[in-house]
Enzyme design. Structure first.
Site, PDB file in Angstrom:
ATOM      1  N   HIS A  79       0.852  -1.192   0.000  1.00 29.59           N
ATOM      2  CA  HIS A  79       0.000   0.000   0.000  1.00 29.59           C
ATOM      3  C   HIS A  79       0.889   1.244   0.000  1.00 29.59           C
ATOM      4  O   HIS A  79       1.396   1.664   1.045  1.00 29.59           O
ATOM      5  CB  HIS A  79      -0.902  -0.016   1.231  1.00 29.59           C
ATOM      6  CG  HIS A  79      -2.062   0.930   1.158  1.00 29.59           C
ATOM      7  ND1 HIS A  79      -2.248   1.809   0.116  1.00 29.59           N
ATOM      8  CD2 HIS A  79      -3.108   1.149   2.007  1.00 29.59           C
ATOM      9  CE1 HIS A  79      -3.348   2.523   0.325  1.00 29.59           C
ATOM     10  NE2 HIS A  79      -3.886   2.137   1.467  1.00 29.59           N
TER      11      HIS A  79
ATOM     12  N   ALA B 150      -0.294   4.152  -1.352  1.00 31.08           N
ATOM     13  CA  ALA B 150      -1.300   5.093  -1.851  1.00 31.08           C
ATOM     14  C   ALA B 150      -2.029   5.790  -0.710  1.00 31.08           C
ATOM     15  O   ALA B 150      -1.795   5.515   0.474  1.00 31.08           O
ATOM     16  CB  ALA B 150      -2.312   4.339  -2.724  1.00 31.08           C
TER      17      ALA B 150
ATOM     18  N   TYR C 173      -0.979   7.208   3.206  1.00 33.08           N
ATOM     19  CA  TYR C 173      -0.337   6.463   4.285  1.00 33.08           C
ATOM     20  C   TYR C 173       1.187   6.501   4.122  1.00 33.08           C
ATOM     21  O   TYR C 173       1.716   7.216   3.255  1.00 33.08           O
ATOM     22  CB  TYR C 173      -0.919   5.058   4.354  1.00 33.08           C
ATOM     23  CG  TYR C 173      -2.398   5.074   4.683  1.00 33.08           C
ATOM     24  CD1 TYR C 173      -2.837   5.367   5.973  1.00 33.08           C
ATOM     25  CD2 TYR C 173      -3.359   4.881   3.682  1.00 33.08           C
ATOM     26  CE1 TYR C 173      -4.205   5.423   6.273  1.00 33.08           C
ATOM     27  CE2 TYR C 173      -4.720   4.957   3.979  1.00 33.08           C
ATOM     28  CZ  TYR C 173      -5.131   5.222   5.276  1.00 33.08           C
ATOM     29  OH  TYR C 173      -6.470   5.309   5.569  1.00 33.08           O
TER      30      TYR C 173
ATOM     31  N   GLY D   9     -15.031   4.440  -8.796  1.00 32.49           N
ATOM     32  CA  GLY D   9     -16.397   4.622  -9.274  1.00 32.49           C
ATOM     33  C   GLY D   9     -16.713   3.882 -10.546  1.00 32.49           C
ATOM     34  O   GLY D   9     -17.474   4.370 -11.387  1.00 32.49           O
TER      35      GLY D   9
ATOM     36  N   GLY E 286     -14.979  -0.826  -5.282  1.00 33.10           N
ATOM     37  CA  GLY E 286     -15.101  -0.636  -3.846  1.00 33.10           C
ATOM     38  C   GLY E 286     -16.557  -0.639  -3.432  1.00 33.10           C
ATOM     39  O   GLY E 286     -17.129  -1.676  -3.107  1.00 33.10           O
TER      40      GLY E 286
END
Length: 371
Positions: A177, A179, A182, A303, A325
């Site tokens: 991760h 992205a 973080y 989306g 998602g």
């Protein structure tokens, strides 16, 4: 003319065969009992995506060490035998249902809503407020301490140990991760990284930690174990951020990831959709650039629960796979629905009116179905 069945065609990431091009995006569910051990409810949650026909499932971000990596109080971890065993139950159930599953490995850095004593690349106060619903702790993020070199080494070791445990737990691979604001994204981002050593300054230097994690993991896992990276412009605390130099920044980042040896790049859109998060300020497609530059498998996100839009992303060669998602939350059987011409249910934010946990989601689903 749009090919409306592209997303249902089989594919592969390296040697990992996938029955279609649909992916469950990683989504934080904060659903452990506080010990980081995956629960039976989490097992049911992930297994039903496999039963629903998704080609690949990527888990929620999972913390990698006991020092500074944990983001949220009830976040799952992969730091001890008990947590590893809990994940073994999930991989077994997912594979038994015909699915493939990858664990996302995550370090919070300065964006921890669990710790009061945090670390980041530099001692810079994170913008905006903590996310509602993910912890009792709210308000401003604490001011992090700048990581020293030994703490950076600890981060790398944490990712390596977590990757080894993930492979032992039966995962098909891991996703690093990097992205959404973080730790690794904090190193990549100019305004959160003011270091003057080898991890700061130029974008090449700011990519260094992510690259070192990739190359270190490759030394400790088997050859066919998939290693991917999730990358983004926007962040959970800064949706509107874009890479200052657009495609030029993309070229540096994507080339660095390719040279480090990743198997796929997952381009995420945080909060505002593909056309906002995956495009430069000038409207140029970053995932398409990643594909053209690297030849790697590219996953796009943002989306894309509308089947026409998902198929367009693939047909126009922005990406090879599409990660859902909220579309997956509303339709655990999204691929099966599409295959059988069943209406896709729009996501209803009321699902999380009482909290973002899996328990609250299941309760909402039961009450909605009973009406």
């Amino acid at each position: 003319m749009l090919n409306k069945t592209l997303i249902l065609e089989n594919t592969a990431i390296k040697q990992l065969a996938l029955k279609n091009k649909t992916v469950v995006a990683p989504m934080t569910r904060v659903s452990t009992k506080g010990d980081g051990i995956p629960t039976q409810q989490m097992e049911k949650y992930y297994q039903r995506y496999a039963k629903g026909g998704f080609g690949l499932i990527i888990t929620e971000g999972t913390y990698t060490d006991r020092s500074f990596s944990q983001s949220y109080p009830n976040q799952p971890g992969i730091t001890n035998d008990e947590q590893q065993k809990g994940w073994e139950n999930i991989t077994h159930s997912t594979h038994a249902a015909g699915g493939k599953i990858i664990m996302q490995l995550m370090h919070a850095g300065a964006l921890s809503q669990h710790l009061s004593n945090t670390r980041g690349p530099s001692s810079i106060q994170p913008t905006r407020l903590m996310l509602e619903g993910y912890s009792k702790k709210q308000g401003h993020y604490p001011l992090p301490q700048a990581m020293n070199l030994s703490e950076i080494d600890e981060v790398i070791n944490g990712f390596c140990n977590a990757a080894m445990r993930a492979e032992k737990a039966g995962f098909d691979g891991i996703e690093i991760h990097a992205a959404n604001g973080y730790l690794l994204d904090q190193f990549l981002t100019d305004y959160t990284n003011e270091r003057e050593d080898k991890y700061g300054g130029s974008l090449e230097n700011r990519c260094r930690l992510t690259v070192e994690i990739i190359t270190s993991i490759k030394k400790v896992v088997s050859k066919n174990f998939i290693i991917g990276v999730r990358i983004s412009q926007g962040k959970v605390n800064d949706f509107n951020y874009t890479w200052p130099n657009g495609l030029n920044d993309g070229e540096i980042i994507f080339t660095a990831l390719k040279n480090a040896g990743v198997d796929y790049i997952h381009m995420a859109s945080e909060g505002k959709g593909f056309n906002h998060g995956c495009l430069t300020r000038n409207g140029e497609s970053l995932p398409k650039l990643a594909k053209e530059l690297t030849g790697l498998t590219i996953i796009a996100n943002g989306g894309l629960d509308n089947p026409n839009e998902a198929n367009r992303i693939i047909q126009d060669k922005h990406a090879d796979l599409v990660a859902l998602g909220t579309g997956a939350l509303a339709n655990f059987d999204w691929p099966t629905r599409l295959k059988n011409n069943i209406t896709i249910t729009p996501f209803n934010p009321n699902m999380f009116a009482e909290g973002v946990t899996i328990e609250e989601q299941f309760k909402w689903e039961e009450s909605t179905n009973a009406e």
